[in-house]
Structures are given as structure tokens and as C-alpha cells.
Design a protein around this motif. Structure first.
Motif, PDB file in Angstrom:
ATOM      1  N   PRO A  46       0.827  -1.213   0.000  1.00  0.00           N
ATOM      2  CA  PRO A  46       0.000   0.000   0.000  1.00  0.00           C
ATOM      3  C   PRO A  46       0.863   1.265   0.000  1.00  0.00           C
ATOM      4  O   PRO A  46       1.926   1.302   0.613  1.00  0.00           O
ATOM      5  CB  PRO A  46      -0.806  -0.111   1.292  1.00  0.00           C
ATOM      6  CG  PRO A  46      -0.839  -1.568   1.586  1.00  0.00           C
ATOM      7  CD  PRO A  46       0.489  -2.093   1.113  1.00  0.00           C
ATOM      8  N   ASN A  48       1.053   5.740   0.025  1.00  0.00           N
ATOM      9  CA  ASN A  48       0.449   6.965   0.532  1.00  0.00           C
ATOM     10  C   ASN A  48       0.121   7.857  -0.655  1.00  0.00           C
ATOM     11  O   ASN A  48       1.007   8.507  -1.209  1.00  0.00           O
ATOM     12  CB  ASN A  48       1.418   7.651   1.493  1.00  0.00           C
ATOM     13  CG  ASN A  48       0.867   8.914   2.080  1.00  0.00           C
ATOM     14  OD1 ASN A  48      -0.211   9.366   1.711  1.00  0.00           O
ATOM     15  ND2 ASN A  48       1.604   9.492   3.007  1.00  0.00           N
ATOM     16  N   ILE A  82      -6.106   4.550   0.132  1.00  0.00           N
ATOM     17  CA  ILE A  82      -4.834   3.904   0.463  1.00  0.00           C
ATOM     18  C   ILE A  82      -4.939   2.460   0.003  1.00  0.00           C
ATOM     19  O   ILE A  82      -5.788   1.705   0.461  1.00  0.00           O
ATOM     20  CB  ILE A  82      -4.546   3.989   1.970  1.00  0.00           C
ATOM     21  CG1 ILE A  82      -4.338   5.434   2.370  1.00  0.00           C
ATOM     22  CG2 ILE A  82      -3.346   3.129   2.333  1.00  0.00           C
ATOM     23  CD1 ILE A  82      -4.204   5.639   3.858  1.00  0.00           C
ATOM     24  N   ASP A  84      -2.644  -0.776  -2.617  1.00  0.00           N
ATOM     25  CA  ASP A  84      -1.476  -1.104  -3.435  1.00  0.00           C
ATOM     26  C   ASP A  84      -1.765  -0.862  -4.913  1.00  0.00           C
ATOM     27  O   ASP A  84      -0.865  -0.862  -5.734  1.00  0.00           O
ATOM     28  CB  ASP A  84      -1.018  -2.538  -3.196  1.00  0.00           C
ATOM     29  CG  ASP A  84      -2.069  -3.569  -3.573  1.00  0.00           C
ATOM     30  OD1 ASP A  84      -3.258  -3.204  -3.738  1.00  0.00           O
ATOM     31  OD2 ASP A  84      -1.711  -4.749  -3.692  1.00  0.00           O
ATOM     32  N   GLU A 122       5.514   4.870   0.376  1.00  0.00           N
ATOM     33  CA  GLU A 122       4.692   3.904   1.099  1.00  0.00           C
ATOM     34  C   GLU A 122       4.131   4.561   2.363  1.00  0.00           C
ATOM     35  O   GLU A 122       4.496   5.705   2.691  1.00  0.00           O
ATOM     36  CB  GLU A 122       5.493   2.654   1.444  1.00  0.00           C
ATOM     37  CG  GLU A 122       6.559   2.935   2.452  1.00  0.00           C
ATOM     38  CD  GLU A 122       7.192   1.669   2.992  1.00  0.00           C
ATOM     39  OE1 GLU A 122       7.945   1.801   3.951  1.00  0.00           O
ATOM     40  OE2 GLU A 122       6.931   0.576   2.489  1.00  0.00           O
ATOM     41  N   LEU A 123       3.311   3.865   3.077  1.00  0.00           N
ATOM     42  CA  LEU A 123       2.657   4.434   4.253  1.00  0.00           C
ATOM     43  C   LEU A 123       3.641   4.834   5.355  1.00  0.00           C
ATOM     44  O   LEU A 123       3.404   5.794   6.080  1.00  0.00           O
ATOM     45  CB  LEU A 123       1.612   3.460   4.809  1.00  0.00           C
ATOM     46  CG  LEU A 123       0.455   3.186   3.862  1.00  0.00           C
ATOM     47  CD1 LEU A 123      -0.482   2.141   4.461  1.00  0.00           C
ATOM     48  CD2 LEU A 123      -0.288   4.462   3.538  1.00  0.00           C
ATOM     49  N   SER A 124       4.760   4.147   5.461  1.00  0.00           N
ATOM     50  CA  SER A 124       5.748   4.508   6.494  1.00  0.00           C
ATOM     51  C   SER A 124       6.734   5.577   6.019  1.00  0.00           C
ATOM     52  O   SER A 124       7.627   5.958   6.748  1.00  0.00           O
ATOM     53  CB  SER A 124       6.511   3.254   6.968  1.00  0.00           C
ATOM     54  OG  SER A 124       7.274   2.733   5.932  1.00  0.00           O
TER      55      SER A 124
END
Length: 127
Positions: A46, A48, A82, A84, A122-124
Motif C-alpha cells: 500500500p 500513501n 490507500i 497497493d 509507502e505508508l511509512s
């Protein structure tokens, strides 16, 4: 260690924790719709969508040594969920440039996408 909160709920800290340092990779250029100006891309995890930078995405005629290419401007947008799998909505300017640039995405086998590390995170936060 076990901690108790005010309502007697147990809090247990994680024993092992591994940070995610792996950036998302492009798995698939799943769809390009020349009629409505949308591009669907699938990533390895996934992403951002608020970090989307369309200027890092280029459509070109062939994989190596392209005859022609079109790099998106910052006016194209992306789906806000959000996931992939994301859908990019080309601005009228970008869609017009693709339609008027000879050979770029006129047929399935002359439509390739190239992305650089600034396109999406990415989300992080990894690019």
C-alpha cells in the motif's frame, strides 16, 4: 513487562520490532485508458496517495531507447484511497500531450511507464 492502565487494561510492549526500510516497487502497469485519461498502477505494498508526484512518471514508446516520451506535469491527480493499486487521472494538458505526441501509447505494445523514486511513498514514508 506488563503495564496496567486506569481501567485495568493490560499493555504489553512488543518483544521484537523490525522497521520497514523497503520502498514500494511497481508490479504492474495494469491499465491505460486513452479515452478518459486514467492510468492504473499496482505496487508491491500500500502507498500513501497524498505523496504522489506526477512529475516522476513518464510514458514512452519502448522499454529501452524510446523513440518518444511524455513526462507528466504536476497537474495530474491520483485516487485518494490507500491501496497497493492506484488510479492516476491525467490532467487535460497531460492527456492532450499524450494524444498529440507521435507513437506514445497509441497501441498497447508502444505504451510503457517509467517511474522514479519520487513518484509515491509507502505508508511509512519510504520512497
Amino acid at each position: 513487562f506488563v503495564f496496567l492502565t486506569n481501567n485495568d487494561t493490560q499493555l504489553i510492549p512488543v518483544y521484537n520490532f523490525t522497521l520497514d526500510y523497503t520502498p514500494p516497487t511497481l508490479l504492474s502497469f495494469a491499465r491505460f485508458n486513452l479515452r478518459n485519461g486514467s492510468i492504473t498502477l499496482q505496487f508491491s505494498e500500500p502507498v500513501n496517495t497524498s505523496s504522489f508526484d506526477p512529475t516522476g512518471l513518464t510514458l514512452q514508446t519502448v522499454y529501452l531507447d524510446p523513440l518518444r516520451m511524455v513526462t507528466l506535469t504536476n497537474t495530474s491527480t491520483i485516487s485518494s484511497n490507500i491501496s497497493d493499486t492506484v488510479t492516476i487521472y491525467l490532467s487535460p494538458q497531460d492527456l492532450g500531450r499524450i494524444k498529440t505526441t507521435p507513437y506514445v501509447c497509441k497501441r498497447r505494445y508502444d505504451c510503457y511507464v517509467v517511474i522514479n523514486s519520487t513518484v509515491i511513498r509507502e505508508l511509512s514514508g519510504n520512497p
